[in-house]
Design a protein around this motif. Structure first.
Motif, mmCIF file in Angstrom:
data_model
loop_
_atom_site.group_PDB
_atom_site.id
_atom_site.type_symbol
_atom_site.label_atom_id
_atom_site.label_comp_id
_atom_site.label_asym_id
_atom_site.label_seq_id
_atom_site.Cartn_x
_atom_site.Cartn_y
_atom_site.Cartn_z
ATOM 1 N N TYR A 132 20.150 13.882 -20.488
ATOM 2 C CA TYR A 132 20.366 13.591 -21.914
ATOM 3 C C TYR A 132 19.544 12.378 -22.351
ATOM 4 N N LEU A 133 19.609 11.309 -21.578
ATOM 5 C CA LEU A 133 18.873 10.094 -21.917
ATOM 6 C C LEU A 133 17.361 10.318 -21.837
ATOM 7 N N ALA A 134 16.918 11.100 -20.839
ATOM 8 C CA ALA A 134 15.489 11.385 -20.699
ATOM 9 C C ALA A 134 14.962 12.144 -21.910
ATOM 10 N N LEU A 135 15.745 13.083 -22.420
ATOM 11 C CA LEU A 135 15.336 13.835 -23.603
ATOM 12 C C LEU A 135 15.416 12.971 -24.858
ATOM 13 N N ARG A 136 16.419 12.137 -24.909
ATOM 14 C CA ARG A 136 16.558 11.256 -26.076
ATOM 15 C C ARG A 136 15.389 10.274 -26.167
ATOM 16 N N PHE A 137 14.899 9.800 -25.011
ATOM 17 C CA PHE A 137 13.791 8.845 -24.993
ATOM 18 C C PHE A 137 12.482 9.515 -24.561
ATOM 19 N N ARG A 138 12.334 10.784 -24.864
ATOM 20 C CA ARG A 138 11.160 11.517 -24.394
ATOM 21 C C ARG A 138 9.851 11.029 -25.006
ATOM 22 N N ARG A 139 9.911 10.294 -26.107
ATOM 23 C CA ARG A 139 8.696 9.758 -26.710
ATOM 24 C C ARG A 139 8.357 8.357 -26.188
ATOM 25 N N ARG A 140 9.214 7.814 -25.349
ATOM 26 C CA ARG A 140 8.937 6.540 -24.679
ATOM 27 C C ARG A 140 8.656 6.874 -23.216
ATOM 28 N N LEU A 143 10.343 5.183 -20.025
ATOM 29 C CA LEU A 143 11.773 5.457 -19.915
ATOM 30 C C LEU A 143 12.013 6.925 -19.553
ATOM 31 N N HIS A 144 11.307 7.809 -20.228
ATOM 32 C CA HIS A 144 11.464 9.247 -19.975
ATOM 33 C C HIS A 144 11.159 9.579 -18.512
ATOM 34 N N SER A 145 10.041 9.044 -18.005
ATOM 35 C CA SER A 145 9.651 9.322 -16.621
ATOM 36 C C SER A 145 10.688 8.809 -15.636
ATOM 37 N N ALA A 146 11.136 7.572 -15.838
ATOM 38 C CA ALA A 146 12.099 6.971 -14.913
ATOM 39 C C ALA A 146 13.428 7.718 -14.930
ATOM 40 N N LEU A 147 13.869 8.128 -16.091
ATOM 41 C CA LEU A 147 15.149 8.830 -16.196
ATOM 42 C C LEU A 147 15.083 10.210 -15.536
ATOM 43 N N MET A 148 13.972 10.909 -15.734
ATOM 44 C CA MET A 148 13.833 12.221 -15.110
ATOM 45 C C MET A 148 13.737 12.089 -13.586
ATOM 46 N N LEU A 149 12.898 11.181 -13.113
ATOM 47 C CA LEU A 149 12.762 10.987 -11.671
ATOM 48 C C LEU A 149 14.040 10.413 -11.065
ATOM 49 N N GLY A 150 14.774 9.638 -11.859
ATOM 50 C CA GLY A 150 16.014 9.037 -11.384
ATOM 51 C C GLY A 150 17.083 10.053 -11.027
ATOM 52 N N LEU A 200 12.354 0.264 -7.037
ATOM 53 C CA LEU A 200 11.696 0.795 -8.231
ATOM 54 C C LEU A 200 12.084 -0.009 -9.476
ATOM 55 N N TYR A 201 13.322 -0.481 -9.504
ATOM 56 C CA TYR A 201 13.734 -1.308 -10.634
ATOM 57 C C TYR A 201 12.914 -2.594 -10.701
ATOM 58 N N PHE A 202 12.748 -3.262 -9.582
ATOM 59 C CA PHE A 202 12.009 -4.519 -9.586
ATOM 60 C C PHE A 202 10.498 -4.300 -9.758
ATOM 61 N N CYS A 203 10.011 -3.128 -9.362
ATOM 62 C CA CYS A 203 8.591 -2.821 -9.576
ATOM 63 C C CYS A 203 8.294 -2.511 -11.036
ATOM 64 N N TYR A 204 9.264 -1.942 -11.728
ATOM 65 C CA TYR A 204 9.080 -1.551 -13.130
ATOM 66 C C TYR A 204 10.176 -2.181 -13.984
ATOM 67 N N LYS A 205 10.349 -3.485 -13.802
ATOM 68 C CA LYS A 205 11.496 -4.185 -14.377
ATOM 69 C C LYS A 205 11.493 -4.188 -15.900
ATOM 70 N N ARG A 206 10.304 -4.160 -16.504
ATOM 71 C CA ARG A 206 10.222 -4.271 -17.963
ATOM 72 C C ARG A 206 11.026 -3.165 -18.655
ATOM 73 N N GLU A 207 10.862 -1.940 -18.167
ATOM 74 C CA GLU A 207 11.660 -0.823 -18.683
ATOM 75 C C GLU A 207 12.297 -0.103 -17.500
ATOM 76 N N GLY A 208 12.956 -0.893 -16.657
ATOM 77 C CA GLY A 208 13.473 -0.351 -15.412
ATOM 78 C C GLY A 208 14.945 -0.043 -15.384
ATOM 79 N N TRP A 209 15.627 -0.145 -16.544
ATOM 80 C CA TRP A 209 17.067 0.096 -16.502
ATOM 81 C C TRP A 209 17.454 1.498 -16.015
ATOM 82 N N PRO A 210 16.599 2.545 -16.197
ATOM 83 C CA PRO A 210 16.980 3.840 -15.604
ATOM 84 C C PRO A 210 17.128 3.780 -14.089
#
Length: 283
Positions: A132-140, A143-150, A200-210
């Protein structure tokens, strides 16, 4: 344009890791599923097929987008409206089967299986949430990539724990006397997933909340198993769903997954801005 898109994309080698995960999955579940397909239940067939298809889809989507194949990425991405509902339906059927085995006092379920149902329930709730979150943020993109891979982090503990208990000295279960090692394998399987998510969170901390979300899910996996899953309260919850049939479980899971996809798609759409109307001046 494709070059510019590639420069902005993270996780350039994700598809290679996912392909490796498929090989590990085949090895981990060989004795309990892939090597004994004729003996597996319908629920486990659906679970195995949909979970494997999901990993394949994640690898394919990563490969396509990093090759600049945006149109194909979008086309194959639409298949999640079918795969996700079927995957949640399979999760629910596995839960229903676990309930029936618990009530029948199956030896493994009396020792571990009933508590393991907490992990199935957690994944039933969190994977659709991540989608749901990956689709909601699919234009970012990040975030989209991290949520899907997560979403893959959630299915890693069952894979790694079975790999440990099947092949790694100190964890190998070769008879009833070593069955207690299952809990150690499960614990370390979740620790491995937790560490990967945190890295992965610390590697991509800027938008790493997923990835932090995935880490929390990994921690909850074992936490719920070791606490709530061992209580009389949880046993009562399991017994209270004894009426659930395979067909009802399939229907509920299918609907739940579909709603998550539809809501994510709807909430991710651009909202048309309405031009404010100037107040009418009365002369």
């Amino acid at each position: 344009m494709h070059t510019q898109i590639k420069r902005n994309l993270p996780y350039a080698k994700a598809h290679y890791y996912l392909i490796a995960l498929l090989g590990i999955t085949l090895l981990a579940f060989w004795d309990s599923y892939f090597g004994v397909l004729k003996e597996a239940s319908l629920a486990h067939h659906l679970h195995g097929i949909t979970a494997t298809t999901w990993i394949v889809l994640m690898a394919l989507q990563s490969f396509l987008i990093h090759r600049g194949q945006c149109s194909l990425h979008r086309i194959f991405g639409m298949s999640l409206f079918l795969i996700v509902p079927l995957m949640t339906a399979a999760f629910t059927m596995v839960i229903q089967l676990g309930i029936q085995k618990t009530l029948a006092q199956h030896p493994f379920y009396m020792l571990f299986g009933e508590a393991l149902l907490t992990i199935d329930v957690l994944l039933l709730l969190t994977v659709p949430l991540q989608v749901y979150l990956a689709l909601r943020f699919r234009r970012r993109v990040r975030l989209h990539s991290a949520l899907m891979l997560g979403t893959v982090i959630g299915v890693m503990p069952p894979i790694t724990s079975r790999l440990l208990s099947g092949y790694v000295p100190g964890f190998i279960i070769d008879g009833p006397e070593s069955l207690h090692l299952f809990e150690y394998a499960l614990l370390w399987g979740n620790v491995i997933s937790l560490v990967i998510a945190l890295i992965l969170y610390f590697c991509y901390k800027r938008e790493g909340w997923p990835w932090m979300l995935a880490a929390v899910i990994s921690a909850l996996n074992y936490g719920l198993y070791a606490t709530v899953g061992k209580t009389d309260w949880w046993h009562g919850v399991v017994e209270s769903f004894a009426w659930l049939t395979p067909l009802q479980a399939f229907g509920f899971g299918l609907l739940f997954g579909l709603i998550a996809c539809l809501l994510g798609w709807r909430h991710g759409q651009f909202k048309k801005s309405v031009k404010p109307v100037s107040p009418v001046q009365v002369v």
